[in-house]
Design an enzyme around this catalytic site. Structure first.
Site, mmCIF file in Angstrom:
data_model
loop_
_atom_site.group_PDB
_atom_site.id
_atom_site.type_symbol
_atom_site.label_atom_id
_atom_site.label_comp_id
_atom_site.label_asym_id
_atom_site.label_seq_id
_atom_site.Cartn_x
_atom_site.Cartn_y
_atom_site.Cartn_z
ATOM 1 N N GLY A 55 -14.157 -0.705 1.121
ATOM 2 C CA GLY A 55 -14.310 -2.110 0.766
ATOM 3 C C GLY A 55 -15.502 -2.742 1.442
ATOM 4 N N VAL A 64 -9.733 3.758 -3.635
ATOM 5 C CA VAL A 64 -9.039 4.405 -2.515
ATOM 6 C C VAL A 64 -7.574 4.677 -2.819
ATOM 7 C CG1 VAL A 64 -10.611 3.445 -0.794
ATOM 8 C CG2 VAL A 64 -8.520 2.182 -1.402
ATOM 9 N N TYR A 74 1.543 -8.843 -0.335
ATOM 10 C CA TYR A 74 0.497 -8.613 0.671
ATOM 11 C C TYR A 74 1.102 -8.466 2.069
ATOM 12 C CZ TYR A 74 -4.005 -9.397 3.059
ATOM 13 O OH TYR A 74 -5.136 -9.269 3.833
#
Length: 251
Positions: free
Chosen positions: A11, A62, A152
């Site tokens: 990232g 990923v 999250y």
């Protein structure tokens, strides 16, 4: 940091990832810049090279096991075997729990938890062959719970457990595994959060800064400095640790 290190930052096309890649390159590492956005990765590589560093861009998802493994092989072929891994890649899909779709859940968990696990699996042979290594995972202050972030928060709490477990498993091989947990950092991601809340980004930062002991919001470089410490030679006895980068104590 010695010039013989090869770091991989996921990232790394923008925000905290780009700042971390730039910092590690400035410290002397050759840096594999991984991002799902090839143009963004290339821009980070250009910045590193312009500053006199060494870097190579790799496009990878990923969350895909073959791409995770292939990305490290590509870095190894271009820059040398990686011995530092920074799992920064992340996405958010913020909604109240009752409004979260399975896609919202899966996409966030895939990138934020599955991805780091796959990258750690893929980098393990390189680290064990060298007998030295550093892994830094990205947790978040949201792991403690945050409104509209059930997906999250769960993924980042999983990172905390993954980090501690891998520190135990990999420690005997000369590898440390730690995590950083940023608080409010001014990035494209937090700008989108402000937009979702219907708030001006600048005003939101002012509000957060007023509630933060150091009276400012975090910048990507603040997190990059913390990562640089954890991957350095001087942090060889620091493992399984969660380092908050929040401008004040967590409650």
């Amino acid at each position: 940091m010695r010039t013989l290190h090869t770091a991989v930052v996921t990232g790394a096309g923008r925000g905290i990832g780009a700042a971390t890649a730039l910092r590690l390159a400035a410290d002397g590492a050759a840096v594999g810049v991984l991002d799902i956005d090839g143009e963004a990765a290339a821009r980070t590589v250009e910045r590193i090279r312009a500053a006199g560093g060494t870097a190579h861009a790799v496009v990878a998802d990923v969350g895909d096991p073959e791409q995770a493994k292939g990305s490290l092989a590509a870095v190894a072929a271009e820059l040398g075997p990686p011995d530092i891994l920074v799992n920064n890649a992340g996405v958010i899909r913020d909604r109240p729990m009752q409004d979260l779709s399975l896609d919202d859940w899966d996409s966030v968990v895939d990138v934020n938890l599955r991805g780091p696990f796959l990258m750690c699996q893929a980098v393990r042979p390189y680290l064990l062959e060298r007998g030295w290594g550093r892994i830094v995972n990205f947790s978040s202050s949201s792991a403690l719970g945050n409104r509209d972030q059930a997906n999250y928060a769960a993924a980042k709490a999983g990172i905390d457990g993954l980090t501690r477990t891998l520190a135990i498993e990999l420690g005997p091989y000369g590898v440390t595994v730690n995590a950083v947990a940023p608080g409010y950092i001014a990035t494209d991601m937090t700008a989108r959060t402000a937009e979702r809340m219907g708030m001006d980004f600048g005003k939101l930062q002012q509000m957060v800064a007023a509630q933060t002991p150091v009276r400012r919001v975090g910048q990507p470089e603040d997190v990059a400095h913390a990562v640089a410490f954890l991957v350095g030679e001087g942090a060889g006895f620091v493992s399984g640790h969660l380092l908050y980068v929040t401008g004040g104590p967590m409650r």
